[in-house]
Design a protein around this motif. Structure first.
Motif, PDB file in Angstrom:
ATOM      1  N   CYS A 258       0.849  -1.201   0.000  1.00 40.43           N
ATOM      2  CA  CYS A 258       0.000   0.000   0.000  1.00 40.43           C
ATOM      3  C   CYS A 258       0.883   1.249   0.000  1.00 40.43           C
ATOM      4  O   CYS A 258       1.789   1.377   0.830  1.00 40.43           O
ATOM      5  CB  CYS A 258      -0.924   0.003   1.212  1.00 40.43           C
ATOM      6  SG  CYS A 258      -1.817   1.569   1.395  1.00 40.43           S
TER       7      CYS A 258
ATOM      8  N   CYS B 210       0.076   3.306   3.676  1.00 39.38           N
ATOM      9  CA  CYS B 210       0.443   2.761   4.997  1.00 39.38           C
ATOM     10  C   CYS B 210       1.528   1.696   4.904  1.00 39.38           C
ATOM     11  O   CYS B 210       2.087   1.277   5.918  1.00 39.38           O
ATOM     12  CB  CYS B 210      -0.778   2.209   5.718  1.00 39.38           C
ATOM     13  SG  CYS B 210      -1.391   0.671   5.004  1.00 39.38           S
TER      14      CYS B 210
ATOM     15  N   THR C 220       1.294  -1.450   4.084  1.00 40.68           N
ATOM     16  CA  THR C 220       0.953  -2.836   4.390  1.00 40.68           C
ATOM     17  C   THR C 220       1.136  -3.738   3.169  1.00 40.68           C
ATOM     18  O   THR C 220       0.907  -3.322   2.029  1.00 40.68           O
ATOM     19  CB  THR C 220      -0.491  -2.975   4.922  1.00 40.68           C
ATOM     20  OG1 THR C 220      -0.714  -4.334   5.297  1.00 40.68           O
ATOM     21  CG2 THR C 220      -1.532  -2.619   3.869  1.00 40.68           C
TER      22      THR C 220
ATOM     23  N   CYS D 189      -4.498   0.116   0.099  1.00 39.15           N
ATOM     24  CA  CYS D 189      -5.265  -0.961   0.716  1.00 39.15           C
ATOM     25  C   CYS D 189      -6.677  -0.445   1.021  1.00 39.15           C
ATOM     26  O   CYS D 189      -6.947   0.759   0.927  1.00 39.15           O
ATOM     27  CB  CYS D 189      -4.574  -1.459   1.979  1.00 39.15           C
ATOM     28  SG  CYS D 189      -4.664  -0.297   3.358  1.00 39.15           S
TER      29      CYS D 189
ATOM     30  N   CYS E  30      -6.975   2.323   3.698  1.00 39.17           N
ATOM     31  CA  CYS E  30      -6.501   3.633   3.243  1.00 39.17           C
ATOM     32  C   CYS E  30      -7.469   4.238   2.222  1.00 39.17           C
ATOM     33  O   CYS E  30      -7.640   5.455   2.168  1.00 39.17           O
ATOM     34  CB  CYS E  30      -5.090   3.530   2.668  1.00 39.17           C
ATOM     35  SG  CYS E  30      -3.864   3.279   3.962  1.00 39.17           S
TER      36      CYS E  30
HETATM   37 ZN   LIG Z   1      -2.935   1.261   3.379  1.00 39.86          ZN
END
Ligand SMILES: [Zn+2]
Ligand SMILES: [Zn+2]
Length: 246
Positions: A17, A20, A22, A35, A38
């Protein structure tokens, strides 16, 4: 055309992502740089916005004649659609997309704009989507125009023609950031021209840029398009930047 290296970077980071970081595949969204969590942060529920300039206003404030941020400006477009104000996660992801020259991130933000603001974007029918052009010398340095990337994505999703040829930047303006708010309208005056007026005659046009601050650039685009015969001009941007010095 983006360089092969940049395209490779886009692919490599697509599984992470962009906001963030991830790598949780359960949270990832196919085709998006962000993601699911987000995506919610980047496209909050619509709030009461000025009908003219899209600045966030009080929940009960009326804005049929504009708001405190735009009333004194003679904006030539009808309305602005945006994802949100230029702050928090939206500001962070826009800056990241812009400075990493990431078409994937920019496209993902545009996709969010089209899905989260679909009703606003289809409320008025449009015949063509026209991005704010860069000067050819800017294109020569780096062929990455966020406005154009966003316009192509919106056009594909809204099934409207994307027109990157009708509007041309005649001269390079000083970067708007270095110009006082009052001078920004003068700075843009005469900077844009319509290349082939018959193409825009009678057309309802959605002008696209990455952000809208004073509205000077998009207003100048609307002015020349209307002068060339366009029937109506509205604006879509990812974020609305408030300039408190205005
Ligand atoms: Zn994210
Ligand atoms: Zn306003």
């Amino acid at each position: 055309m983006k360089s092969v290296l940049w395209q490779l970077a886009d692919l490599l980071f697509a599984s992470r992502c962009a906001l963030c970081g991830t790598t949780d595949h359960a949270a990832s969204v196919v085709g998006s740089a962000y993601c699911l969590d987000c995506m919610h942060l980047l496209a909050p529920a619509p709030v009461n916005r000025c009908q003219k300039c899209a600045a966030e206003i009080g929940p009960y404030a009326k804005s049929d004649k504009g708001c405190v941020h735009c009333r004194k400006r003679k904006l030539k477009f009808e309305t602005v659609v945006c994802l949100g104000m230029y702050a928090g996660p939206l500001r962070k992801s826009l800056l990241s997309a812009k400075w990493s020259f990431s078409a994937v991130q920019m496209r993902s933000l545009a996709a969010l704009l089209s899905s989260a603001r679909f009703h606003e974007l289809t409320d008025r029918p449009f015949d063509r989507i026209v991005p704010i052009p860069q000067h050819w010398r800017q294109r020569l340095v780096r062929n990455f125009n966020p406005a154009s990337v966003i316009a192509h994505e919106l056009a594909a999703r809204l099934k409207v023609v994307c027109d990157v040829h009708s509007l041309r930047r005649i001269f390079r303006t000083r970067p708007q950031k270095r110009v006082s708010v009052t001078q920004r309208f003068a700075n843009q005056s005469g900077a844009l021209a319509v290349t082939h007026p018959p193409a825009v005659q009678g057309q309802r046009i959605l002008i696209v840029d990455d952000v809208l601050t004073t509205g000077a650039t998009c207003s100048e685009a609307a002015r020349v398009l209307r002068a060339a015969g366009a029937r109506a001009c509205s604006v879509a941007v990812l974020a609305r930047v408030l300039d408190h010095s205005a």
